[in-house]
Design a protein around this motif. Structure first.
Motif, PDB file in Angstrom:
ATOM      1  N   TYR A   1      -5.925   4.382  -5.333  1.00 60.84           N
ATOM      2  CA  TYR A   1      -6.993   5.230  -4.805  1.00 60.84           C
ATOM      3  C   TYR A   1      -6.484   6.648  -4.573  1.00 60.84           C
ATOM      4  CZ  TYR A   1      -4.649   4.541  -0.316  1.00 60.84           C
ATOM      5  OH  TYR A   1      -3.720   4.504   0.692  1.00 60.84           O
TER       6      TYR A   1
ATOM      7  N   TYR B   1      -3.009  -1.355  -4.200  1.00 65.43           N
ATOM      8  CA  TYR B   1      -4.209  -0.538  -4.029  1.00 65.43           C
ATOM      9  C   TYR B   1      -4.034   0.753  -4.819  1.00 65.43           C
ATOM     10  CZ  TYR B   1      -5.247  -3.648  -0.147  1.00 65.43           C
ATOM     11  OH  TYR B   1      -5.517  -4.742   0.614  1.00 65.43           O
TER      12      TYR B   1
ATOM     13  N   ALA C   1       0.873  -1.175   0.000  1.00 65.70           N
ATOM     14  CA  ALA C   1       0.000   0.000   0.000  1.00 65.70           C
ATOM     15  C   ALA C   1       0.911   1.227   0.000  1.00 65.70           C
ATOM     16  CB  ALA C   1      -0.925  -0.006   1.211  1.00 65.70           C
TER      17      ALA C   1
ATOM     18  N   GLU D   1      -9.974   1.756  -4.454  1.00 67.09           N
ATOM     19  CA  GLU D   1      -9.983   0.785  -3.361  1.00 67.09           C
ATOM     20  C   GLU D   1      -8.774   1.022  -2.469  1.00 67.09           C
ATOM     21  OE1 GLU D   1      -9.628  -3.989  -2.522  1.00 67.09           O
ATOM     22  OE2 GLU D   1      -9.844  -3.303  -4.585  1.00 67.09           O
ATOM     23  N   ALA D   2      -9.037   1.277  -1.176  1.00 70.85           N
ATOM     24  CA  ALA D   2      -7.971   1.556  -0.214  1.00 70.85           C
ATOM     25  C   ALA D   2      -7.902   0.440   0.821  1.00 70.85           C
ATOM     26  CB  ALA D   2      -8.231   2.886   0.479  1.00 70.85           C
ATOM     27  N   PRO D   3      -6.732   0.246   1.435  1.00 69.96           N
ATOM     28  CA  PRO D   3      -6.654  -0.725   2.524  1.00 69.96           C
ATOM     29  C   PRO D   3      -7.465  -0.237   3.727  1.00 69.96           C
ATOM     30  CG  PRO D   3      -4.603   0.500   2.324  1.00 69.96           C
ATOM     31  CD  PRO D   3      -5.457   0.898   1.168  1.00 69.96           C
TER      32      PRO D   3
END
Length: 195
Positions: free
Chosen positions: A64, A62, A22, A94-96
């Motif tokens: 975003y 990811y 990420a 889409e993010a963690p």
């Protein structure tokens, strides 16, 4: 104005144990000022905008963008303190989990637990808080919502009392918060620290 690069690697457990990245660029534009009329009278304003962007260029799993704005205002007159704050944000992509918006802690929607509001966080957030304190005793009202794009938002509210254990501005504090919901009253006791 600040800028940074965040590089994070973590292991997910489901559906199978795999390593994921990420990685993101982050920039913050912040404005902070104080107006002092005298030693016991004054005003403070702290406002900012943060952009966090994760792109394929950074070899991340990811992709975003996360936008967030906040503003905090305090008015002090002798032993009286009025504090107002707002927070708003939205995210695309889409993010963690650790980068998704959440409410329900010692600063936002006090009295609510974040797992009762949105266990996986959300990609939209709005929050506001108003508080008044005389010497060490204070009261507050919080309102906010966290949700995902395309879904209905649900407004939540809480009220409570605080007891400052340190100076008028900073230091440890105790909070007794009451989330406003239908059904039984379930107060929550918290302890926090301002830095």
């Amino acid at each position: 104005m600040t800028g940074s690069v965040s590089i994070q690697h973590f292991e997910t457990q489901f559906p199978a144990a795999t390593m994921q990245a990420a990685n993101a660029l982050e920039t913050t534009l912040r404005y902070s000022t104080r107006w002092r009329e005298s030693g016991s009278h004054g005003q403070e304003l702290d406002a900012g905008y943060t952009l966090r962007a994760a792109t394929n260029f950074l070899e991340t799993d990811y992709v975003y963008t996360r936008h967030a704005v906040h503003a905090d205002y305090a008015l002090r007159h002798e032993n009286h303190l009025l504090r107002l704050s707002v927070l708003a944000g939205h995210m695309n992509g889409e993010a963690p989990l650790f980068d998704r918006f959440s409410l329900g802690n010692t600063r936002t929607l006090r009295g609510w637990h974040k797992f009762d509001i949105a266990p996986l966080g959300g990609d939209r957030v709005v929050h506001g808080s108003a508080g008044y304190r005389y010497r060490a005793i204070g009261i507050f009202y919080d309102a906010g919502s966290v949700w995902d794009h395309g879904k209905e938002s649900e407004d939540r509210h809480s009220v409570g009392v605080t007891l400052a254990l340190g100076a008028l501005r900073d230091g440890p504090y105790l909070t007794l918060a009451f989330p406003l919901r239908s059904g039984a009253i379930q107060p929550l006791f918290m302890m926090g620290m301002n830095f």
